[in-house]
Design an enzyme around this catalytic site. Sequence first.
Site, PDB file in Angstrom:
ATOM      1  N   CYS A   1      34.732 -41.572  74.248  1.00  0.00           N
ATOM      2  CA  CYS A   1      34.814 -40.234  74.830  1.00  0.00           C
ATOM      3  C   CYS A   1      33.917 -40.114  76.073  1.00  0.00           C
ATOM      4  O   CYS A   1      34.175 -40.753  77.076  1.00  0.00           O
ATOM      5  CB  CYS A   1      34.483 -39.195  73.768  1.00  0.00           C
ATOM      6  SG  CYS A   1      35.179 -37.570  74.126  1.00  0.00           S
TER       7      CYS A   1
ATOM      8  N   LYS B   1      39.682 -27.067  76.126  1.00  0.00           N
ATOM      9  CA  LYS B   1      39.286 -28.209  75.314  1.00  0.00           C
ATOM     10  C   LYS B   1      40.494 -28.856  74.655  1.00  0.00           C
ATOM     11  O   LYS B   1      41.346 -28.180  74.081  1.00  0.00           O
ATOM     12  CB  LYS B   1      38.299 -27.763  74.225  1.00  0.00           C
ATOM     13  CG  LYS B   1      37.733 -28.908  73.401  1.00  0.00           C
ATOM     14  CD  LYS B   1      36.735 -28.410  72.366  1.00  0.00           C
ATOM     15  CE  LYS B   1      36.099 -29.569  71.612  1.00  0.00           C
ATOM     16  NZ  LYS B   1      35.122 -29.125  70.595  1.00  0.00           N
TER      17      LYS B   1
ATOM     18  N   HIS C   1      37.942 -39.636  69.117  1.00  0.00           N
ATOM     19  CA  HIS C   1      36.829 -39.791  68.175  1.00  0.00           C
ATOM     20  C   HIS C   1      37.355 -40.413  66.886  1.00  0.00           C
ATOM     21  O   HIS C   1      37.299 -39.803  65.807  1.00  0.00           O
ATOM     22  CB  HIS C   1      36.166 -38.444  67.904  1.00  0.00           C
ATOM     23  CG  HIS C   1      35.168 -38.061  68.945  1.00  0.00           C
ATOM     24  ND1 HIS C   1      33.939 -38.675  69.054  1.00  0.00           N
ATOM     25  CD2 HIS C   1      35.232 -37.144  69.940  1.00  0.00           C
ATOM     26  CE1 HIS C   1      33.271 -38.131  70.071  1.00  0.00           C
ATOM     27  NE2 HIS C   1      34.029 -37.209  70.627  1.00  0.00           N
TER      28      HIS C   1
ATOM     29  N   GLU D   1      36.071 -42.504  65.087  1.00  0.00           N
ATOM     30  CA  GLU D   1      35.044 -42.716  64.073  1.00  0.00           C
ATOM     31  C   GLU D   1      34.943 -41.526  63.110  1.00  0.00           C
ATOM     32  O   GLU D   1      34.379 -41.654  62.016  1.00  0.00           O
ATOM     33  CB  GLU D   1      33.680 -42.967  64.728  1.00  0.00           C
ATOM     34  CG  GLU D   1      32.908 -41.751  65.191  1.00  0.00           C
ATOM     35  CD  GLU D   1      33.358 -41.186  66.531  1.00  0.00           C
ATOM     36  OE1 GLU D   1      32.651 -40.321  67.080  1.00  0.00           O
ATOM     37  OE2 GLU D   1      34.423 -41.608  67.039  1.00  0.00           O
TER      38      GLU D   1
ATOM     39  N   ARG E   1      29.877 -26.478  64.278  1.00  0.00           N
ATOM     40  CA  ARG E   1      28.646 -26.654  65.060  1.00  0.00           C
ATOM     41  C   ARG E   1      28.674 -25.791  66.318  1.00  0.00           C
ATOM     42  O   ARG E   1      27.690 -25.157  66.678  1.00  0.00           O
ATOM     43  CB  ARG E   1      28.449 -28.122  65.444  1.00  0.00           C
ATOM     44  CG  ARG E   1      27.864 -28.988  64.362  1.00  0.00           C
ATOM     45  CD  ARG E   1      27.292 -30.279  64.937  1.00  0.00           C
ATOM     46  NE  ARG E   1      28.266 -31.031  65.731  1.00  0.00           N
ATOM     47  CZ  ARG E   1      29.134 -31.887  65.234  1.00  0.00           C
ATOM     48  NH1 ARG E   1      29.186 -32.079  63.926  1.00  0.00           N
ATOM     49  NH2 ARG E   1      29.957 -32.550  66.016  1.00  0.00           N
TER      50      ARG E   1
END
Length: 271
Positions: free
Chosen positions: A111, A132, A203, A205, A217
């Site tokens: 990223c 986004k 992402h 992972e 978050r």
Amino acid sequence: MFKRTLQIGILNIMHDKARTNADFQQVLTQTDQPVALHFYYPTMHYQDRPVPSTVQAALEPLDLEAVAKLDAFIITGAPIEQLPFEQITYLPELQALFDVLAHVPQRLYFCWGGMLALHELYQVGKADLPQKLFGVYPQEILAPSPLLKGLESGFLAPHARYAESLRSQIETHPQLSLKATTPAGKLFLVQNQQGNEAMLFSHLEYQADGLTAEYRREVSAHPERHYQQPENQSGQPFAWQQTQQVFFENWIKQVSHTVNMEVLNYGKSNN
């Protein structure tokens, strides 16, 4: 047959250090290839303040001499993709890291780490997205890659970013190859022509709740703002699990193959 333990370094600049460590521990140790992971933080990021105890508990200060001896290295994403690169306070340390990584057999950038690598190594710019890119999307394979072996066009992957490297500059760069994108043309995988450097804009992972955790978050940090929830998650909550398993297995195989070839070539040169 004896398999040497691969030594892989990870510069962890994600928001949640412990969670990111756990994610990479999960995805990089799922094969029968022994792997040892070394997690680092950029020291210049804390040059004017104490290193938080949570960072010290999860990561070691970046050690370029140690990095030079590794078999592979990863730079994670970071929640700073809307900042100009020159405003990153620890950019000189990252530039010194790239100099060392030129001699590390395999490199994988995630990223924002991919945007940074493309900018510093290949002079590719980036631009903010209109909104986004956040959710799970199918990916289209544009060119073959060992990292995509076992996947077919339409495989699913999670994306979460506010900016994008400039595709037009990637496609015209003689040292780069665009391997896969979303159907809307957003980047998934870029590699250099030698095949020892990959920029992954997903992402991959993330575990099943990774996108939801990122959303929470952001809302927690700025409850006064409106944030979109991740798209296309109403069905299978871990829709990219197969993609994750295949991709990281392929990458570990590539690291192992590169290291074995270097050992073989070194042996031949000393006979």
